[in-house]
Motif scaffolding. Sequence first.
Motif, PDB file in Angstrom:
ATOM      1  N   ALA A   8      36.128  -3.139  39.063  1.00  0.00           N
ATOM      2  CA  ALA A   8      35.399  -2.858  37.765  1.00  0.00           C
ATOM      3  C   ALA A   8      35.891  -3.499  36.507  1.00  0.00           C
ATOM      4  O   ALA A   8      35.076  -4.290  35.690  1.00  0.00           O
ATOM      5  N   LEU A   9      37.054  -3.524  36.122  1.00  0.00           N
ATOM      6  CA  LEU A   9      37.821  -4.173  35.220  1.00  0.00           C
ATOM      7  C   LEU A   9      37.667  -5.549  35.269  1.00  0.00           C
ATOM      8  O   LEU A   9      37.572  -6.352  34.293  1.00  0.00           O
ATOM      9  N   ALA A  12      34.508  -6.570  34.439  1.00  0.00           N
ATOM     10  CA  ALA A  12      34.117  -6.605  32.776  1.00  0.00           C
ATOM     11  C   ALA A  12      34.801  -7.773  32.154  1.00  0.00           C
ATOM     12  O   ALA A  12      34.209  -8.397  31.190  1.00  0.00           O
ATOM     13  N   LEU A  13      35.648  -8.193  32.675  1.00  0.00           N
ATOM     14  CA  LEU A  13      36.890  -9.356  31.924  1.00  0.00           C
ATOM     15  C   LEU A  13      36.019 -10.525  32.399  1.00  0.00           C
ATOM     16  O   LEU A  13      35.976 -11.563  31.577  1.00  0.00           O
ATOM     17  N   ARG A  15      32.943 -11.371  32.573  1.00  0.00           N
ATOM     18  CA  ARG A  15      31.751 -11.471  31.695  1.00  0.00           C
ATOM     19  C   ARG A  15      32.056 -11.975  30.386  1.00  0.00           C
ATOM     20  O   ARG A  15      31.170 -12.395  29.606  1.00  0.00           O
ATOM     21  N   LEU A  16      33.478 -11.930  29.969  1.00  0.00           N
ATOM     22  CA  LEU A  16      33.644 -12.549  28.773  1.00  0.00           C
ATOM     23  C   LEU A  16      33.627 -14.162  28.784  1.00  0.00           C
ATOM     24  O   LEU A  16      33.833 -14.732  29.652  1.00  0.00           O
ATOM     25  N   LEU A  19      36.244 -16.804  30.649  1.00  0.00           N
ATOM     26  CA  LEU A  19      36.869 -16.368  31.623  1.00  0.00           C
ATOM     27  C   LEU A  19      35.656 -16.306  32.678  1.00  0.00           C
ATOM     28  O   LEU A  19      34.865 -15.827  32.727  1.00  0.00           O
ATOM     29  N   ARG A  25      40.738 -12.320  37.455  1.00  0.00           N
ATOM     30  CA  ARG A  25      41.483 -11.610  38.392  1.00  0.00           C
ATOM     31  C   ARG A  25      42.822 -11.895  38.092  1.00  0.00           C
ATOM     32  O   ARG A  25      43.946 -11.026  38.086  1.00  0.00           O
ATOM     33  N   ALA A  27      44.000 -12.405  34.987  1.00  0.00           N
ATOM     34  CA  ALA A  27      44.085 -11.627  33.771  1.00  0.00           C
ATOM     35  C   ALA A  27      44.416 -10.152  34.187  1.00  0.00           C
ATOM     36  O   ALA A  27      45.449  -9.273  33.640  1.00  0.00           O
ATOM     37  N   VAL A  28      43.730  -9.506  35.139  1.00  0.00           N
ATOM     38  CA  VAL A  28      43.747  -8.271  35.463  1.00  0.00           C
ATOM     39  C   VAL A  28      45.201  -7.995  36.225  1.00  0.00           C
ATOM     40  O   VAL A  28      45.862  -7.009  35.808  1.00  0.00           O
TER      41      VAL A  28
ATOM     42  N   LEU B  16      46.405 -12.860  27.100  1.00  0.00           N
ATOM     43  CA  LEU B  16      46.147 -12.646  28.597  1.00  0.00           C
ATOM     44  C   LEU B  16      46.218 -14.191  29.016  1.00  0.00           C
ATOM     45  O   LEU B  16      45.924 -15.141  28.420  1.00  0.00           O
ATOM     46  N   PRO B  17      46.597 -14.493  30.331  1.00  0.00           N
ATOM     47  CA  PRO B  17      46.857 -15.787  30.871  1.00  0.00           C
ATOM     48  C   PRO B  17      45.339 -15.991  30.931  1.00  0.00           C
ATOM     49  O   PRO B  17      44.429 -15.669  31.193  1.00  0.00           O
ATOM     50  N   HIS B  30      31.922 -12.159  21.264  1.00  0.00           N
ATOM     51  CA  HIS B  30      31.023 -11.561  22.006  1.00  0.00           C
ATOM     52  C   HIS B  30      31.256 -10.011  22.333  1.00  0.00           C
ATOM     53  O   HIS B  30      30.042  -9.548  22.308  1.00  0.00           O
ATOM     54  N   LEU B  42      34.163  -2.392  28.912  1.00  0.00           N
ATOM     55  CA  LEU B  42      35.399  -3.188  29.067  1.00  0.00           C
ATOM     56  C   LEU B  42      36.549  -2.161  28.764  1.00  0.00           C
ATOM     57  O   LEU B  42      37.607  -1.813  29.416  1.00  0.00           O
ATOM     58  N   ALA B  45      36.682   0.392  31.543  1.00  0.00           N
ATOM     59  CA  ALA B  45      37.363  -0.042  32.757  1.00  0.00           C
ATOM     60  C   ALA B  45      38.716   0.028  32.624  1.00  0.00           C
ATOM     61  O   ALA B  45      39.590   0.390  33.467  1.00  0.00           O
ATOM     62  N   VAL B  49      41.705   2.233  34.697  1.00  0.00           N
ATOM     63  CA  VAL B  49      42.667   1.516  35.264  1.00  0.00           C
ATOM     64  C   VAL B  49      44.120   2.259  34.777  1.00  0.00           C
ATOM     65  O   VAL B  49      45.196   2.483  35.581  1.00  0.00           O
ATOM     66  N   TRP B  91      47.832 -10.542  46.751  1.00  0.00           N
ATOM     67  CA  TRP B  91      46.325 -10.711  46.502  1.00  0.00           C
ATOM     68  C   TRP B  91      45.943 -11.972  46.803  1.00  0.00           C
ATOM     69  O   TRP B  91      44.685 -11.993  47.440  1.00  0.00           O
TER      70      TRP B  91
END
Lengths: 198, 198
Positions: A8-9, A12-13, A15-16, A19, A25, A27-28, B16-17, B30, B42, B45, B49, B91
């Motif tokens: 979910a995170l 949500a990211l 959609r910015l 990104l 991924r 960034a998460v 954030l990267p 946004h 966001l 989320a 986490v 990952w």
Amino acid sequence: MASPEIEALTQALARLPGLGPRSARRAVLHLLKKRELALAPLRRALEAVEQTLSTCQLCGNVDTVDPCGICTDPRRDARALCVVEDVSDLWALDKSRLFPGRFHVLGGRLSALEGVRPEDLAIDALVGRVAAGGIDEVVLAMNATLEGQTTAHYIAERLERFPVRLTQLAHGLPVGGELDYLDEGTLAQALRARRPVG
Amino acid sequence: MASPEIEALTQALARLPGLGPRSARRAVLHLLKKRELALAPLRRALEAVEQTLSTCQLCGNVDTVDPCGICTDPRRDARALCVVEDVSDLWALDKSRLFPGRFHVLGGRLSALEGVRPEDLAIDALVGRVAAGGIDEVVLAMNATLEGQTTAHYIAERLERFPVRLTQLAHGLPVGGELDYLDEGTLAQALRARRPVG
């Protein structure tokens, strides 16, 4: 693979603007690895903005105070008003600190195609501000698009009965622009608005 | 220009990267414009986490459950273990779903320069997992860097007394790679590991 919370995170990211799924991924992962240094501060910053966010009743800017910081800034010239289509335009103009006055956000542009009519924009509110007096100059800083210029013309008509100076942004060569790469419309504008040298 | 809350959010996002100051500002705009559709989801989320985030006691993966979803997945082959330097490597390998077994995250690589010693990595834990039995193959999936390969050699020595098959990722031409653009090291590896045709 990831748990529903992490998924979910990531979404949500993603959609910015700026990104995509891959960079979201990454960034998460960064947030997961730096829980105290990145995840918690970002969550707190979002919380603070969410709780205080409001739209300025005067100009339509988004800020965490209402009226916004620009409208209440005593160093700004209340006699000059710059009309823009969108909050992003306001930010772009304000970032440069070139305009010393206040702003008015229309919330869009007139568009026959998208069915945007004058009453859908904050035009009546603008006329009201000008009618209330105390404003000498209104800068119509619409985008240099057909719809932006149509909007500017419409607003100019609505404001012509008031004793204010109506101006618009100059059109011409962008700084650093090479003639070879510019479109005909820009070249035509630059030629039409040519000035004597020196 | 922006309020302290908005400024703090911009800075948290800019760290954030993949996002710089400019794109962070665009992302904030946004979020401000879409309070219910972007900002609130966001924030929620991140909250979810943050509250559930944990490091897997078995493999070192970060997940919202401990042991992590991979370690508890019954469809995965518990007899195959893939050792990686970092969670991001896990990952990357897992996203492709190419490896059917479980993972072990070292948390870095041996580095004389950065002063990273064996006891700084989860190597004892790895030896413990292998010593406990039930594992047939250990894939050393370190990066193809000098430090990654040094780490792989060290781990291979530590594990040679156990009855497990030690393997490593193949080195050679990347798929789609053109010889002309490849470095000498890759070319040398690809030549050394050449195989009979057909």
